[in-house]
Design a protein around this motif. Structure first.
Motif, PDB file in Angstrom:
ATOM      1  N   HIS A  14       0.555  -0.940  -0.678  1.00 33.12           N
ATOM      2  CA  HIS A  14       0.150   0.309   0.093  1.00 33.12           C
ATOM      3  C   HIS A  14       0.662   1.078  -0.610  1.00 33.12           C
ATOM      4  O   HIS A  14       2.240   1.319   0.139  1.00 33.12           O
ATOM      5  CB  HIS A  14      -0.786  -0.062   0.898  1.00 33.12           C
ATOM      6  N   THR A  15       0.479   2.185  -0.711  1.00 37.84           N
ATOM      7  CA  THR A  15       1.123   3.367  -0.771  1.00 37.84           C
ATOM      8  C   THR A  15       0.227   4.706   0.388  1.00 37.84           C
ATOM      9  O   THR A  15      -0.772   4.611   0.003  1.00 37.84           O
ATOM     10  CB  THR A  15       1.656   4.497  -2.197  1.00 37.84           C
ATOM     11  N   GLN A  40       3.872   7.701  -7.725  1.00 36.35           N
ATOM     12  CA  GLN A  40       3.881   5.846  -8.684  1.00 36.35           C
ATOM     13  C   GLN A  40       5.620   6.898  -7.836  1.00 36.35           C
ATOM     14  O   GLN A  40       6.009   4.857  -7.448  1.00 36.35           O
ATOM     15  CB  GLN A  40       4.299   6.201  -9.707  1.00 36.35           C
ATOM     16  N   LYS A  42       6.843   7.699  -5.358  1.00 38.84           N
ATOM     17  CA  LYS A  42       6.444   7.018  -4.099  1.00 38.84           C
ATOM     18  C   LYS A  42       6.484   5.689  -3.321  1.00 38.84           C
ATOM     19  O   LYS A  42       7.174   5.023  -2.954  1.00 38.84           O
ATOM     20  CB  LYS A  42       5.602   7.846  -3.200  1.00 38.84           C
ATOM     21  N   ALA A  43       5.574   5.308  -4.408  1.00 40.35           N
ATOM     22  CA  ALA A  43       5.114   3.796  -4.429  1.00 40.35           C
ATOM     23  C   ALA A  43       6.135   2.748  -4.835  1.00 40.35           C
ATOM     24  O   ALA A  43       6.048   1.888  -4.083  1.00 40.35           O
ATOM     25  CB  ALA A  43       3.639   3.097  -5.445  1.00 40.35           C
ATOM     26  N   TYR A  44       6.894   2.830  -5.212  1.00 38.95           N
ATOM     27  CA  TYR A  44       8.259   2.518  -5.981  1.00 38.95           C
ATOM     28  C   TYR A  44       9.028   1.964  -4.284  1.00 38.95           C
ATOM     29  O   TYR A  44       9.698   1.008  -3.940  1.00 38.95           O
ATOM     30  CB  TYR A  44       8.808   2.726  -6.857  1.00 38.95           C
ATOM     31  N   ASP A  46       8.450   3.641  -1.133  1.00 38.11           N
ATOM     32  CA  ASP A  46       7.988   2.894  -0.561  1.00 38.11           C
ATOM     33  C   ASP A  46       8.491   0.979  -0.525  1.00 38.11           C
ATOM     34  O   ASP A  46       8.776   0.514   0.750  1.00 38.11           O
ATOM     35  CB  ASP A  46       6.268   3.538  -0.260  1.00 38.11           C
ATOM     36  N   LYS A  47       8.389   0.805  -1.377  1.00 37.22           N
ATOM     37  CA  LYS A  47       9.097  -0.716  -1.672  1.00 37.22           C
ATOM     38  C   LYS A  47      10.142  -0.731  -2.151  1.00 37.22           C
ATOM     39  O   LYS A  47      11.012  -1.983  -2.389  1.00 37.22           O
ATOM     40  CB  LYS A  47       7.763  -1.790  -3.154  1.00 37.22           C
TER      41      LYS A  47
END
Length: 235
Positions: A14-15, A40, A42-44, A46-47
């Motif tokens: 989740h972002t 987009q 930030k999502a990567y 965060d992972k």
């Protein structure tokens, strides 16, 4: 949805999007498309994928890869995204994207908002004071006039209050009259209530202008009544 699909969806992660970013991304200079691109990235990040393949982001956004490169270039030119190079624990060189400049802009915006709140409250207070003294609601034009004194002419609030008091004591309930008082004080380089009291002390007063001495002692910063516009050609 099958169990495997549900598991895959959960494992994709989740972002979290800060509400302050969601509400203010345009105020810090991001367009809608740039904002989606930042999310987009930030999502990567965060992972734990700090340097994602831009082709994947282009696919996620449904746009051409060259458009994604253009978005990245523009954001780096605007100093909103940084590309950093550093060594990992094994000494291998790694590239990564950083969104810190965006967070710094949000922090600065938050600081400005916090500083502005007391000023806005003071403006509301002085508007209320005018309405109480005039015995009526101010018109939008009158509110704009007072806002101009504060925001553009940079008259101190204490001077505006003193000018209002002068007008009321002279029984003139007019912003034009108060504006003339403020201009007269500006010409005399009066920038504070202290300057006003000192200027008043150098000018002769009529019987109407004199204060009761006890009242003067109880309120030392009260400004003596003086008709600044009467017989004052330069006002």
């Amino acid at each position: 949805m099958s169990y495997n699909e549900l598991t895959k969806w959960i494992e994709s992660g989740h972002t979290l999007i800060p509400n302050f970013l969601l509400q203010n991304y345009k105020r810090i200079g991001l367009t809608d498309t740039e904002f989606i691109f930042v999310l987009q990235l930030k999502a990567y990040i965060d992972k734990n994928i700090p340097f994602p393949n831009l082709a994947l982001i282009a696919e996620n956004m449904g746009i051409a890869e060259k458009e994604v490169f253009s978005l990245l270039h523009n954001l780096m030119q605007k100093q909103m995204i940084l590309m950093e190079t550093k060594n990992d624990l094994s000494g291998k060189v790694e590239d990564s994207y950083s969104l810190d400049p965006i967070y710094q802009r949000l922090f600065q915006l938050m600081e400005r908002s916090e500083k502005k709140q007391p000023i806005q409250q003071q403006e509301k207070n002085i508007m209320t004071m005018f309405e109480q003294e005039f015995g009526r609601n101010l018109s939008p034009i009158e509110m704009q006039t007072i806002a101009t004194w504060i925001d553009m002419d940079h008259y101190p609030l204490e001077l505006i209050e003193s000018a209002l008091k002068e007008a009321v004591l002279n029984r003139v309930y007019s912003l034009k009259y108060i504006d003339r008082i403020l201009l007269a004080w500006e010409k005399k380089n009066i920038k504070s209530v202290k300057d006003l009291v000192q200027q008043q002390s150098t000018r002769p007063q009529s019987n109407q202008d004199k204060f009761d001495e006890k009242a003067r002692t109880d309120a030392p910063m009260e400004v003596p009544l003086y008709n600044w516009l009467e017989n004052d050609a330069d006002a």
